[in-house]
Enzyme design. Structure first.
Site, short mmCIF file in Angstrom:
data_model
loop_
_atom_site.label_atom_id
_atom_site.label_comp_id
_atom_site.label_asym_id
_atom_site.label_seq_id
_atom_site.Cartn_x
_atom_site.Cartn_y
_atom_site.Cartn_z
N GLU A 228 1.77 -8.25 8.73
CA GLU A 228 1.69 -6.79 8.79
C GLU A 228 2.72 -6.15 7.90
OE1 GLU A 228 0.29 -8.57 11.30
OE2 GLU A 228 -1.37 -7.42 10.52
N ARG B 183 -0.32 -8.42 -21.14
CA ARG B 183 -1.16 -7.91 -22.24
C ARG B 183 -0.41 -6.93 -23.13
NH1 ARG B 183 -6.61 -8.40 -21.73
NH2 ARG B 183 -6.93 -6.52 -22.96
N ASP C 113 -6.70 -0.91 -25.70
CA ASP C 113 -7.21 -1.12 -24.35
C ASP C 113 -7.48 0.23 -23.70
OD1 ASP C 113 -5.53 -4.09 -23.03
OD2 ASP C 113 -7.32 -3.78 -24.25
N PRO D 243 0.81 -1.22 0.00
CA PRO D 243 0.00 0.00 0.00
C PRO D 243 0.85 1.28 0.00
CG PRO D 243 -0.75 -1.55 1.68
CD PRO D 243 0.56 -2.05 1.21
C1 9WO Z 1 -1.84 -5.31 7.84
C2 9WO Z 1 -2.16 -4.75 9.08
C3 9WO Z 1 -2.90 -5.22 10.16
C4 9WO Z 1 -3.03 -4.39 11.28
C5 9WO Z 1 -2.45 -3.14 11.29
C6 9WO Z 1 -1.72 -2.67 10.20
C7 9WO Z 1 -1.59 -3.50 9.12
N1 9WO Z 1 -0.95 -3.27 7.94
C8 9WO Z 1 -1.10 -4.37 7.23
C9 9WO Z 1 -0.50 -4.46 5.91
O1 9WO Z 1 -0.20 -3.49 5.29
N2 9WO Z 1 -0.30 -5.73 5.50
C10 9WO Z 1 0.26 -5.91 4.21
C11 9WO Z 1 -0.40 -7.09 3.58
C12 9WO Z 1 1.76 -6.14 4.24
C13 9WO Z 1 2.27 -6.29 2.83
C14 9WO Z 1 1.45 -7.32 2.05
N3 9WO Z 1 0.04 -7.05 2.22
C15 9WO Z 1 -0.62 -6.19 1.40
C16 9WO Z 1 -0.19 -5.71 0.19
N4 9WO Z 1 -1.81 -5.66 1.72
N5 9WO Z 1 -2.17 -4.83 0.70
C17 9WO Z 1 -1.21 -4.86 -0.22
C18 9WO Z 1 -1.25 -4.07 -1.43
C19 9WO Z 1 -0.29 -4.26 -2.41
C20 9WO Z 1 -0.36 -3.45 -3.54
N6 9WO Z 1 -1.32 -2.52 -3.69
C21 9WO Z 1 -2.25 -2.36 -2.72
C22 9WO Z 1 -2.25 -3.12 -1.58
#
Ligand code: 9WO
Length: 249
Positions: free
Chosen positions: A120, A158, A173, A92
């Site tokens: 996490e 793609r 696209d 994220p």
């Molecule tokens: C989980 C969590 C739980 C309690 C408090 C804070 C927290 N942060 C996270 C978190 O960010 N977990 C991620 C899970 C760790 C890296 C892999 N995960 C992930 C990647 N979740 N969302 C993505 C992601 C990747 C690319 N684009 C958007 C979201």
């Protein structure tokens, strides 16, 4: 000839290989236009419990993925691939992916090593020392990086020559030219009194192409004006957009 090698570092290899084996990506793998390998950090652990995570320094919820298993998995992925490898952490906190960013990656790398985190997150020293880039597919937190890695694999595949039936269709696209897509219709001609636009039934290819561009411009103006601001429209496109707006009222 394989145009792109994907390596995914993941605790859930089956999730990645099963999803990627479907559709466009599955056919590209079968035709060896792309290759996909997975590397499970658990296979690189050195303790009998195969530990990939540990408690966070400073306390806080959940667990953090350890550096060493990730580092060793990436090392093997690099050895198995080509020299032009780019290591990307899906998170994220990453830069938002766009068609342009993926297109640039296509041109600059022949191997994408995608890090799919869980828990996490991963030890920050892995991000700093081992990753070349950090990408996000959107401003939300999902349960792991695998779905994001699959989005990247699909969107990059793609873009590769020969993957889509008509090479131009990758360019047509939505977002390929920075615009949203035009509407699409198929049989039947009428659904609850809603007809297919006449121009699409007329068989005049020039008129159809003009109508589709006008719809793409108009929909982008309506739904994603931010995209339109980045576009340098031609005189013809400006005219078509004006025509679309006039016809709205
Ligand atoms: C989980 C969590 C739980 C309690 C408090 C804070 C927290 N942060 C996270 C978190 O960010 N977990 C991620 C899970 C760790 C890296 C892999 N995960 C992930 C990647 N979740 N969302 C993505 C992601 C990747 C690319 N684009 C958007 C979201």
């Amino acid at each position: 000839m394989t145009l792109m090698r994907f390596d995914v570092i993941t605790l859930f290899p089956d999730m990645v290989t099963t999803a990627a084996s479907c559709g466009v990506t599955g056919r590209a793998i079968e035709r060896s236009i792309v290759s996909l390998s997975t590397w499970n950090p658990r296979d690189y652990t050195r303790d009998k419990h195969r530990t990939v995570d540990d408690r966070p320094y400073g306390g806080g919820p959940g667990m953090v993925m350890k550096y060493q298993p990730l580092h060793d998995a990436v090392s093997d992925a690099k050895q198995a691939g080509s020299e032009k490898a780019k290591v990307v952490y899906l998170s994220p906190q990453g830069k938002p992916i766009t068609q342009a960013l993926l297109s640039e990656a296509c041109n600059s790398a022949s191997q994408l090593i995608l890090i799919a985190g869980r828990y996490e997150g991963i030890d920050e020293r892995f991000v700093e020392l081992d990753c070349d880039d950090e990408w996000s597919i959107g401003d939300y937190v999902i349960s792991g990086g695998e779905l994001a890695a699959l989005v990247v694999i699909d969107a990059v595949t793609r873009l590769l020559p020969g993957v889509l039936g008509d090479d131009n269709s990758a360019q047509q696209d939505s977002h390929s030219d920075g615009l949203l897509d035009c509407p699409h219709y198929t049989r039947p001609e009428q659904i609850d009194g809603h007809a297919v636009p006449d121009v699409l039934l007329g068989g005049n290819h020039a008129d159809i192409k003009r109508w589709r561009m006008k719809q793409a411009l108009g929909r982008t103006w309506q739904k994603r004006p931010d995209l339109l601001k980045k576009k340098n429209l031609s005189a013809e496109q400006e005219h078509l957009l004006k025509e679309f707006i006039v016809e709205l009222v």
